[in-house]
Scaffold this motif. Structure first.
Motif, PDB file in Angstrom:
ATOM      1  N   PHE A 101       4.312   0.554 -11.091  1.00 24.92           N
ATOM      2  CA  PHE A 101       3.534   1.076  -9.963  1.00 24.92           C
ATOM      3  C   PHE A 101       2.650  -0.020  -9.372  1.00 24.92           C
ATOM      4  CE2 PHE A 101      -0.173   2.932  -7.997  1.00 24.92           C
ATOM      5  CZ  PHE A 101       0.395   3.861  -7.141  1.00 24.92           C
ATOM      6  N   THR A 102       2.083  -0.879 -10.211  1.00 22.48           N
ATOM      7  CA  THR A 102       1.282  -1.991  -9.700  1.00 22.48           C
ATOM      8  C   THR A 102       2.115  -2.892  -8.802  1.00 22.48           C
ATOM      9  OG1 THR A 102      -0.165  -1.971 -11.640  1.00 22.48           O
ATOM     10  CG2 THR A 102      -0.072  -4.014 -10.361  1.00 22.48           C
ATOM     11  N   GLY A 103       3.354  -3.166  -9.211  1.00 26.88           N
ATOM     12  CA  GLY A 103       4.237  -3.984  -8.387  1.00 26.88           C
ATOM     13  C   GLY A 103       4.546  -3.334  -7.051  1.00 26.88           C
ATOM     14  N   VAL A 104       4.807  -2.023  -7.073  1.00 28.34           N
ATOM     15  CA  VAL A 104       5.096  -1.306  -5.823  1.00 28.34           C
ATOM     16  C   VAL A 104       3.857  -1.279  -4.932  1.00 28.34           C
ATOM     17  CG1 VAL A 104       5.749   0.933  -4.857  1.00 28.34           C
ATOM     18  CG2 VAL A 104       6.915   0.072  -6.893  1.00 28.34           C
ATOM     19  N   TYR A 105       2.700  -1.077  -5.532  1.00 25.17           N
ATOM     20  CA  TYR A 105       1.447  -1.067  -4.774  1.00 25.17           C
ATOM     21  C   TYR A 105       1.212  -2.419  -4.105  1.00 25.17           C
ATOM     22  CZ  TYR A 105      -3.603  -1.579  -4.123  1.00 25.17           C
ATOM     23  OH  TYR A 105      -4.837  -1.864  -3.609  1.00 25.17           O
ATOM     24  N   VAL A 143      -5.499   0.589   8.902  1.00 19.44           N
ATOM     25  CA  VAL A 143      -4.196   0.948   8.339  1.00 19.44           C
ATOM     26  C   VAL A 143      -4.082   0.457   6.900  1.00 19.44           C
ATOM     27  CG1 VAL A 143      -1.704   0.564   8.524  1.00 19.44           C
ATOM     28  CG2 VAL A 143      -3.044   1.033  10.575  1.00 19.44           C
ATOM     29  N   GLY A 144      -4.555  -0.761   6.645  1.00 20.40           N
ATOM     30  CA  GLY A 144      -4.535  -1.275   5.276  1.00 20.40           C
ATOM     31  C   GLY A 144      -5.369  -0.429   4.335  1.00 20.40           C
ATOM     32  N   TRP A 145      -6.539   0.022   4.812  1.00 19.65           N
ATOM     33  CA  TRP A 145      -7.392   0.881   3.990  1.00 19.65           C
ATOM     34  C   TRP A 145      -6.711   2.206   3.693  1.00 19.65           C
ATOM     35  CZ3 TRP A 145      -9.612   5.701   4.833  1.00 19.65           C
ATOM     36  CH2 TRP A 145     -10.577   6.091   3.896  1.00 19.65           C
ATOM     37  N   LEU A 146      -6.054   2.789   4.682  1.00 19.28           N
ATOM     38  CA  LEU A 146      -5.355   4.061   4.478  1.00 19.28           C
ATOM     39  C   LEU A 146      -4.204   3.897   3.480  1.00 19.28           C
ATOM     40  CD1 LEU A 146      -5.246   5.439   8.142  1.00 19.28           C
ATOM     41  CD2 LEU A 146      -6.635   6.296   6.245  1.00 19.28           C
ATOM     42  N   MET A 147      -3.486   2.784   3.570  1.00 17.53           N
ATOM     43  CA  MET A 147      -2.411   2.528   2.609  1.00 17.53           C
ATOM     44  C   MET A 147      -2.970   2.410   1.202  1.00 17.53           C
ATOM     45  SD  MET A 147       0.121  -0.169   4.511  1.00 17.53           S
ATOM     46  CE  MET A 147       1.137   0.345   5.911  1.00 17.53           C
ATOM     47  N   ASN A 148      -4.057   1.674   1.066  1.00 23.47           N
ATOM     48  CA  ASN A 148      -4.677   1.497  -0.249  1.00 23.47           C
ATOM     49  C   ASN A 148      -5.155   2.833  -0.809  1.00 23.47           C
ATOM     50  OD1 ASN A 148      -6.012  -0.453  -2.317  1.00 23.47           O
ATOM     51  ND2 ASN A 148      -7.683   0.854  -1.653  1.00 23.47           N
ATOM     52  N   ALA A 149      -5.807   3.647   0.025  1.00 27.56           N
ATOM     53  CA  ALA A 149      -6.302   4.945  -0.431  1.00 27.56           C
ATOM     54  C   ALA A 149      -5.154   5.860  -0.836  1.00 27.56           C
ATOM     55  CB  ALA A 149      -7.141   5.595   0.671  1.00 27.56           C
ATOM     56  N   SER A 150      -4.074   5.857  -0.061  1.00 26.87           N
ATOM     57  CA  SER A 150      -2.915   6.693  -0.387  1.00 26.87           C
ATOM     58  C   SER A 150      -2.286   6.274  -1.707  1.00 26.87           C
ATOM     59  CB  SER A 150      -1.877   6.616   0.738  1.00 26.87           C
ATOM     60  OG  SER A 150      -2.421   7.055   1.968  1.00 26.87           O
ATOM     61  N   ALA A 151      -2.192   4.958  -1.918  1.00 26.87           N
ATOM     62  CA  ALA A 151      -1.620   4.459  -3.174  1.00 26.87           C
ATOM     63  C   ALA A 151      -2.478   4.858  -4.367  1.00 26.87           C
ATOM     64  CB  ALA A 151      -1.468   2.944  -3.111  1.00 26.87           C
ATOM     65  N   ILE A 180      -4.351   7.525  -4.609  1.00 25.41           N
ATOM     66  CA  ILE A 180      -4.150   8.960  -4.847  1.00 25.41           C
ATOM     67  C   ILE A 180      -2.863   9.192  -5.640  1.00 25.41           C
ATOM     68  CG2 ILE A 180      -3.645  11.160  -3.719  1.00 25.41           C
ATOM     69  CD1 ILE A 180      -5.499  10.272  -1.447  1.00 25.41           C
ATOM     70  N   VAL A 181      -1.800   8.510  -5.248  1.00 26.96           N
ATOM     71  CA  VAL A 181      -0.534   8.628  -5.972  1.00 26.96           C
ATOM     72  C   VAL A 181      -0.687   8.137  -7.399  1.00 26.96           C
ATOM     73  CG1 VAL A 181       1.855   7.816  -6.073  1.00 26.96           C
ATOM     74  CG2 VAL A 181       0.851   8.447  -3.875  1.00 26.96           C
ATOM     75  N   GLU A 182      -1.427   7.042  -7.583  1.00 26.28           N
ATOM     76  CA  GLU A 182      -1.639   6.494  -8.922  1.00 26.28           C
ATOM     77  C   GLU A 182      -2.357   7.498  -9.820  1.00 26.28           C
ATOM     78  OE1 GLU A 182      -3.441   2.411 -10.874  1.00 26.28           O
ATOM     79  OE2 GLU A 182      -4.372   3.239  -9.080  1.00 26.28           O
ATOM     80  N   ALA A 239      -0.953   9.267 -13.191  1.00 19.52           N
ATOM     81  CA  ALA A 239      -1.691   9.178 -14.459  1.00 19.52           C
ATOM     82  C   ALA A 239      -1.896  10.566 -15.049  1.00 19.52           C
ATOM     83  CB  ALA A 239      -3.032   8.482 -14.222  1.00 19.52           C
ATOM     84  N   ARG A 240      -2.214  11.562 -14.216  1.00 20.37           N
ATOM     85  CA  ARG A 240      -2.370  12.925 -14.727  1.00 20.37           C
ATOM     86  C   ARG A 240      -1.057  13.470 -15.245  1.00 20.37           C
ATOM     87  NH1 ARG A 240      -5.952  13.687 -10.189  1.00 20.37           N
ATOM     88  NH2 ARG A 240      -4.246  14.644  -9.017  1.00 20.37           N
TER      89      ARG A 240
END
Length: 272
Positions: free
Chosen positions: A198-202, A251-259, A261-263, A267-268
């Motif tokens: 996931f870190t690599g995909v992020y 846009v970069g901030w939104l991508m980071n925030a979305s990633a 949330i998925v992370e 984890a859950r």
């Protein structure tokens, strides 16, 4: 009873009021620096402390933003950039997962291909621009190839490392229980490697977005946010340049925030 409660609660024994113990730092603190920067920018513009041609006022940038949104120019540019970014990200991530999996699971393949890939990843991404422009031109195909390379490397590296660094204790448990090779891969190795993958995909998502702007700035054909910056620079419209930079950061901030949330959801899910 009160003495027992105090002995089991150090904070209460110290006489610290409950609100002070449970209060968390306000999230608003993260806005202090941006607000201060905007206020300083506004003051410098209003007091003519800086040449207005070099640092336009926030009002001028706001007027440009309203015009770009109303005419739809920003939506066309942003849509073109995101289409390229997502296409390159998908291609690079898919190829990276496949190559990283082969390098991680097959020692012979790693010995043959690994040294060449390690050399390949040392080449600066932007060093490929001249070669890509000659082979694929200056259009969308060249840009997607460039973005695919940007996404490829972090996915390969993190996928391979995640697979090869699966805890030996878990592998030993799998051997004790008589797991087959495929059971070990599916139930032990891949779950253990998931955070690294996931870190690599992020990183691929972030790098491909950053590379999108570079590709559009260097391979100037077509529409995109990078071309908006070029237009503003060529016509000395700093309001358009600043607005384009704001959109890129948003846009970069939104991508980071979305990633993130998925992370958290992954984890859950792994915790369950």
């Amino acid at each position: 009873m009160s003495s027992l409660a105090s002995s089991t609660n150090p904070a209460a024994a110290a006489g610290i009021p409950p609100p002070l113990r449970t209060r968390e730092p306000g999230r608003w603190r993260g806005f202090v620096l941006p607000v201060a920067a905007i206020a300083l920018w506004w003051a410098a513009s209003a007091l003519d402390l800086v040449n207005s041609a070099l640092l336009v006022s926030p009002v001028k940038v706001w007027d440009t933003a309203v015009d770009q949104l109303a005419t739809g120019k920003i939506w066309l540019a942003l849509g073109a950039s995101l289409a390229r970014e997502l296409t390159g990200f998908a291609i690079g991530t898919t190829a990276g997962l496949a190559l990283g999996g082969l390098l991680g699971f097959l020692p012979l393949f790693n010995r043959i291909v690994g040294p060449s890939f390690n050399t390949f990843k040392q080449i600066s991404l932007f060093a490929w621009i001249p070669l890509i422009s000659v082979w694929f031109g200056l259009g969308d195909v060249a840009k997607v190839v460039f973005l695919s390379l940007a996404a490829l490397v972090p996915v390969v590296v993190n996928t391979c490392d995640g697979i090869r660094n699966a805890p030996e204790s878990l592998l030993e448990v799998a051997r004790v229980y008589g797991f087959t090779r495929w059971q070990t891969i599916a139930q032990v190795v891949l779950p253990a490697a998931l955070p690294a993958i996931f870190t690599g995909v992020y990183l691929a998502l972030i790098y491909s977005w950053l590379a999108t702007i570079g590709a559009e700035y260097l391979l100037v054909a077509g529409q995109g946010i990078g071309n908006t910056l070029i237009e503003g620079s060529e016509h000395f419209r700093m309001d358009l340049v600043i607005f384009g930079m704001f959109i890129i950061g948003l846009v970069g901030w939104l991508m980071n925030a979305s990633a993130r949330i998925v992370e958290r959801r992954i984890a859950r899910w792994r915790g369950n």
